[in-house]
Design a protein around this motif. Structure first.
Motif, PDB file in Angstrom:
ATOM      1  N   ARG A  19      79.151  -4.188  60.363  1.00 42.40           N
ATOM      2  CA  ARG A  19      77.720  -3.387  60.298  1.00 42.40           C
ATOM      3  C   ARG A  19      76.689  -4.269  61.066  1.00 42.40           C
ATOM      4  O   ARG A  19      76.456  -5.504  60.667  1.00 42.40           O
ATOM      5  CB  ARG A  19      77.379  -3.199  58.902  1.00 42.40           C
ATOM      6  N   ILE A  51      68.494   7.636  65.929  1.00 37.12           N
ATOM      7  CA  ILE A  51      67.964   8.084  64.610  1.00 37.12           C
ATOM      8  C   ILE A  51      66.418   8.419  64.658  1.00 37.12           C
ATOM      9  O   ILE A  51      65.860   7.674  65.465  1.00 37.12           O
ATOM     10  CB  ILE A  51      68.523   6.985  63.559  1.00 37.12           C
ATOM     11  N   GLY A  55      64.605   9.656  59.806  1.00 40.86           N
ATOM     12  CA  GLY A  55      66.032   9.611  59.249  1.00 40.86           C
ATOM     13  C   GLY A  55      67.104  10.803  59.297  1.00 40.86           C
ATOM     14  O   GLY A  55      67.861  10.890  59.024  1.00 40.86           O
ATOM     15  N   THR A  58      69.992  12.617  63.748  1.00 44.37           N
ATOM     16  CA  THR A  58      70.852  11.613  64.351  1.00 44.37           C
ATOM     17  C   THR A  58      71.435  12.057  65.634  1.00 44.37           C
ATOM     18  O   THR A  58      71.655  13.249  65.795  1.00 44.37           O
ATOM     19  CB  THR A  58      71.864  10.794  63.843  1.00 44.37           C
ATOM     20  N   THR A  69      78.373   5.258  62.400  1.00 37.91           N
ATOM     21  CA  THR A  69      77.131   6.104  61.966  1.00 37.91           C
ATOM     22  C   THR A  69      75.858   4.931  61.957  1.00 37.91           C
ATOM     23  O   THR A  69      75.934   3.947  62.022  1.00 37.91           O
ATOM     24  CB  THR A  69      77.266   6.211  60.180  1.00 37.91           C
ATOM     25  N   SER A  71      72.047   4.437  60.412  1.00 38.01           N
ATOM     26  CA  SER A  71      71.120   4.947  59.570  1.00 38.01           C
ATOM     27  C   SER A  71      69.635   3.732  59.308  1.00 38.01           C
ATOM     28  O   SER A  71      69.829   2.848  60.399  1.00 38.01           O
ATOM     29  CB  SER A  71      71.647   4.400  58.067  1.00 38.01           C
ATOM     30  N   ARG A  72      68.784   3.937  58.628  1.00 36.59           N
ATOM     31  CA  ARG A  72      67.664   3.090  58.545  1.00 36.59           C
ATOM     32  C   ARG A  72      67.120   3.103  57.250  1.00 36.59           C
ATOM     33  O   ARG A  72      67.146   3.991  56.388  1.00 36.59           O
ATOM     34  CB  ARG A  72      66.816   3.815  59.585  1.00 36.59           C
ATOM     35  N   ASP A  73      66.429   1.976  56.920  1.00 32.37           N
ATOM     36  CA  ASP A  73      65.914   1.814  55.787  1.00 32.37           C
ATOM     37  C   ASP A  73      64.343   1.253  56.230  1.00 32.37           C
ATOM     38  O   ASP A  73      64.147   0.119  56.551  1.00 32.37           O
ATOM     39  CB  ASP A  73      66.289   0.543  55.003  1.00 32.37           C
ATOM     40  N   TYR A  80      70.555   0.265  61.081  1.00 36.18           N
ATOM     41  CA  TYR A  80      71.775  -0.422  60.879  1.00 36.18           C
ATOM     42  C   TYR A  80      72.783   0.566  61.605  1.00 36.18           C
ATOM     43  O   TYR A  80      72.510   1.783  61.990  1.00 36.18           O
ATOM     44  CB  TYR A  80      72.164  -0.091  59.467  1.00 36.18           C
ATOM     45  N   GLN A  82      76.779   1.068  61.674  1.00 39.06           N
ATOM     46  CA  GLN A  82      78.097   0.941  60.745  1.00 39.06           C
ATOM     47  C   GLN A  82      79.163   1.268  61.667  1.00 39.06           C
ATOM     48  O   GLN A  82      79.209   2.521  62.218  1.00 39.06           O
ATOM     49  CB  GLN A  82      78.404   1.890  59.498  1.00 39.06           C
TER      50      GLN A  82
END
Length: 124
Positions: A19, A51, A55, A58, A69, A71-73, A80, A82
């Motif tokens: 990751r 992305i 979010g 994608t 994959t 993703s985001r925070d 991120y 993965q």
């Protein structure tokens, strides 16, 4: 200004997972579309995944679809990537980008910001 710092690269065996993280500083990236790119020796930089700022949308390149994959925070100002079932052909320097144009079929880093990259090496 946005500063991007990738981390999580390293040496991994084929079939393994990794990751990557892209931590932003300087300002929030909550309003930016974000992308991951990679560049292998002797090859052009290519987009791997992207992305939208929310979010909700994608884009995943065909070469990694089903394995990677994104993703985001936004609360952590981090994106991120993965990566599962890694293959030797995934070996490259992976870069994070902020502020590109995202569509269902592409991500174009027209302007925006780049990180310095993190090396991922997949051994067979």
């Amino acid at each position: 200004q946005v500063q991007l710092a990738e981390s999580g690269g390293g040496l991994v065996q084929a079939g393994g997972s990794r990751r990557l993280s892209c931590a932003a500083s300087g300002r929030t990236i909550a309003n930016y579309n974000m992308g991951w790119f990679r560049q292998a020796p002797g090859k052009e930089r290519e987009v791997v995944a992207a992305i939208s700022w929310s979010g909700f949308n994608t884009y995943i390149a065909d070469s990694v679809k089903g394995r990677f994959t994104i993703s985001r925070d936004n609360a952590k100002n981090t994106v991120y990537l993965q990566m599962n079932n890694l293959k030797p052909e995934d070996t490259a320097v992976y870069y994070c980008h902020a502020g590109g144009r995202l569509s269902s079929s592409s991500y174009v880093p027209s302007l925006g910001y780049w990180g310095q990259g993190t090396q991922v090496t997949v051994s067979s």
